[in-house]
Design a protein around this motif. Sequence first.
Motif, PDB file in Angstrom:
ATOM      1  N   ALA A  78       0.815  -1.219   0.000  1.00 13.52           N
ATOM      2  CA  ALA A  78       0.000   0.000   0.000  1.00 13.52           C
ATOM      3  C   ALA A  78       0.845   1.264   0.000  1.00 13.52           C
ATOM      4  O   ALA A  78       0.418   2.308  -0.517  1.00 13.52           O
ATOM      5  CB  ALA A  78      -0.941  -0.005   1.204  1.00 13.52           C
ATOM      6  N   VAL A  79       2.058   1.199   0.597  1.00 14.84           N
ATOM      7  CA  VAL A  79       2.917   2.393   0.645  1.00 14.84           C
ATOM      8  C   VAL A  79       4.066   2.296  -0.339  1.00 14.84           C
ATOM      9  O   VAL A  79       4.961   3.145  -0.355  1.00 14.84           O
ATOM     10  CB  VAL A  79       3.471   2.609   2.072  1.00 14.84           C
ATOM     11  N   SER A  80       4.029   1.270  -1.183  1.00 20.15           N
ATOM     12  CA  SER A  80       5.128   1.044  -2.116  1.00 20.15           C
ATOM     13  C   SER A  80       4.997   1.934  -3.347  1.00 20.15           C
ATOM     14  O   SER A  80       4.024   2.688  -3.502  1.00 20.15           O
ATOM     15  CB  SER A  80       5.142  -0.425  -2.554  1.00 20.15           C
ATOM     16  N   HIS A  81       5.963   1.782  -4.245  1.00 20.12           N
ATOM     17  CA  HIS A  81       5.965   2.564  -5.486  1.00 20.12           C
ATOM     18  C   HIS A  81       4.885   2.104  -6.463  1.00 20.12           C
ATOM     19  O   HIS A  81       4.740   2.694  -7.538  1.00 20.12           O
ATOM     20  CB  HIS A  81       7.338   2.480  -6.148  1.00 20.12           C
ATOM     21  N   MET A  82       4.129   1.073  -6.105  1.00 19.06           N
ATOM     22  CA  MET A  82       3.005   0.667  -6.938  1.00 19.06           C
ATOM     23  C   MET A  82       1.761   1.494  -6.650  1.00 19.06           C
ATOM     24  O   MET A  82       0.793   1.445  -7.411  1.00 19.06           O
ATOM     25  CB  MET A  82       2.678  -0.816  -6.691  1.00 19.06           C
ATOM     26  N   ASN A  83       1.763   2.236  -5.558  1.00 16.43           N
ATOM     27  CA  ASN A  83       0.553   2.948  -5.142  1.00 16.43           C
ATOM     28  C   ASN A  83       0.862   4.383  -4.737  1.00 16.43           C
ATOM     29  O   ASN A  83       0.525   4.823  -3.637  1.00 16.43           O
ATOM     30  CB  ASN A  83      -0.106   2.196  -3.973  1.00 16.43           C
ATOM     31  N   ARG A  84       1.482   5.108  -5.640  1.00 15.75           N
ATOM     32  CA  ARG A  84       1.836   6.504  -5.368  1.00 15.75           C
ATOM     33  C   ARG A  84       1.277   7.397  -6.477  1.00 15.75           C
ATOM     34  O   ARG A  84       0.974   6.915  -7.574  1.00 15.75           O
ATOM     35  CB  ARG A  84       3.354   6.646  -5.237  1.00 15.75           C
ATOM     36  N   PRO A  85       1.140   8.675  -6.187  1.00 17.70           N
ATOM     37  CA  PRO A  85       0.550   9.575  -7.196  1.00 17.70           C
ATOM     38  C   PRO A  85       1.278   9.566  -8.536  1.00 17.70           C
ATOM     39  O   PRO A  85       0.652   9.753  -9.589  1.00 17.70           O
ATOM     40  CB  PRO A  85       0.646  10.956  -6.531  1.00 17.70           C
ATOM     41  N   ASP A  86       2.597   9.311  -8.516  1.00 23.33           N
ATOM     42  CA  ASP A  86       3.368   9.340  -9.759  1.00 23.33           C
ATOM     43  C   ASP A  86       3.640   7.939 -10.321  1.00 23.33           C
ATOM     44  O   ASP A  86       4.469   7.782 -11.216  1.00 23.33           O
ATOM     45  CB  ASP A  86       4.686  10.075  -9.540  1.00 23.33           C
ATOM     46  N   GLU A  92      -0.520   0.380 -12.470  1.00 26.86           N
ATOM     47  CA  GLU A  92      -1.696   0.581 -11.629  1.00 26.86           C
ATOM     48  C   GLU A  92      -2.619  -0.633 -11.670  1.00 26.86           C
ATOM     49  O   GLU A  92      -2.838  -1.232 -12.714  1.00 26.86           O
ATOM     50  CB  GLU A  92      -2.454   1.838 -12.070  1.00 26.86           C
ATOM     51  N   GLY A  93      -3.156  -0.967 -10.512  1.00 24.97           N
ATOM     52  CA  GLY A  93      -4.110  -2.063 -10.422  1.00 24.97           C
ATOM     53  C   GLY A  93      -3.505  -3.454 -10.445  1.00 24.97           C
ATOM     54  O   GLY A  93      -4.243  -4.445 -10.538  1.00 24.97           O
ATOM     55  N   THR A  94      -2.168  -3.550 -10.358  1.00 28.02           N
ATOM     56  CA  THR A  94      -1.538  -4.873 -10.327  1.00 28.02           C
ATOM     57  C   THR A  94      -1.756  -5.521  -8.967  1.00 28.02           C
ATOM     58  O   THR A  94      -1.440  -4.938  -7.934  1.00 28.02           O
ATOM     59  CB  THR A  94      -0.025  -4.764 -10.599  1.00 28.02           C
TER      60      THR A  94
END
Length: 498
Positions: A78-86, A92-94
């Motif tokens: 949730a806090v990884s680079h898979m779920n950030r504004p950029d 996304e959605g993986t």
Amino acid sequence: MRSIISHCCLLFILGLLVSACSIQESAISGERRAYGYSWDQEKKIGKDADQQIQQQFGLYDSDELQAYVDKIGQEMLAVSHMNRPDTPAEYEGTDFYFRVLDSPVVNAFALPGGYIYVTRGLLSHLDNEAQLSVVLGHEIGHVIARHASQRAFEQQMGQLALIGGAIGGELLGLPGGDILGIGSQAAQMLFLSYSREDERESDRLGVEYSSMQHYKAAEGAQFFVSLERMSKQSGQSIPDWQSTHPDPAERAKSIPELAEQWRAKGYEQTIDNTDQYMGKLNNMIYGENPREGFTRNGFFYHPEMRFQFPYPDGWQVINQRSLVAVVNRDQDAVSIMTLDGKSAGAEASVNEFLNQEGITTLGKSNAESNGLAAFRAEATGQAEDGPKLTFYVYAIEYGGSIYRFLNYTTAEKYGTYASRFNEITGGFKKLTDSGILNIQPVLLQTVKASRAGTFKSFLPTNFESLSITVSPEDLAIMNQVGLDEQIITGTWLKLPRQ
């Protein structure tokens, strides 16, 4: 001959089948770079191999523990680079999947596209949730940074050689390049060794994600201290599977430093959740589970399936959920037993193998193994880019199932090993020894010390009677303490019981 090699469950390490690279944005840096596969291809590779990994090694039979590990993994994600504004749109959605494998080997690894595995052996060597968060964050880091795909591209360009090893040398105790049935493309991705800088980057990411969720990320260092102690105990400076990793002592030093950097950025790190973690470990199987097969005095026994067979002195037994393999010391002869769930009988099972393209049958006949109906055959085949092989196929009807042994070696050495193959297959019979049929696994009991004393003073009095080989030092390492270290009242301990 490709179908034969697949059927034999042997992995021959081949060159990567990559015809073109993929240029995509990095989720970590945002920069465009070259990968061996596109992100969509990586997700497909992971998905295709995931079921095979589960079948080959088995998931640990605890929905509660599986859900717990998944919960911590999803927190890190949730806090990884898979779920950030950029985060680039293609990521996304993986979905990510976190599995606990039923293996006593201390190991963790990831497949491309979001498939992450930890063993119960690794979980037993962690002391709290904070340490688990760092390990899972580290594996998430490998996936997001696409380290395997980077190595694939570099290999394609001739910059790296493909070497045997997952996590640097072996996957769940199997030497690189041996008996793995997970498909060539996924296997190649697993067997691409990460660089030391890849590992350092994943360490940084693991600490970052753990710190952002306010875990005591510095706790992760203790696990690497344990790895260093395991290395010294085995007489190696670094274990084979750690050969491309930074030295455990280096990581034990760097992880607290990284955690302090994130604390200085304002991320308080107060959570270890030791009580919760120890509660999840209580009654977890420790070591090999004898119910699923074990060796003793030259025999392989399987209490659950109620059979036994002998194996030659000096040969190694590799017991997995989907097969039992017996390999000689020189690794030029092997006997692989699998359960044939498709054929109607022993003869049909043998013929299913003989009917493959490239197989030449030398002879076949009915047989009998200790009163059980059986069928056998000898055949030859030419391995792709390899020597001519001779096969001895032997199928047995027992308990409503078909047990098929595929024995083979090079044609020139078949005369040397034929008697060994007969010894294994001809010795298959019903298991009747009640002492073996009723054997139970060793379990971990997590308890708080009710008194003070040295760690070794807490070891069980029936230590030598356990059905697994384990030393006092092994247990001290698992508990992240020294044998003579003073344990204070209220300290959590992990102790075996049977």
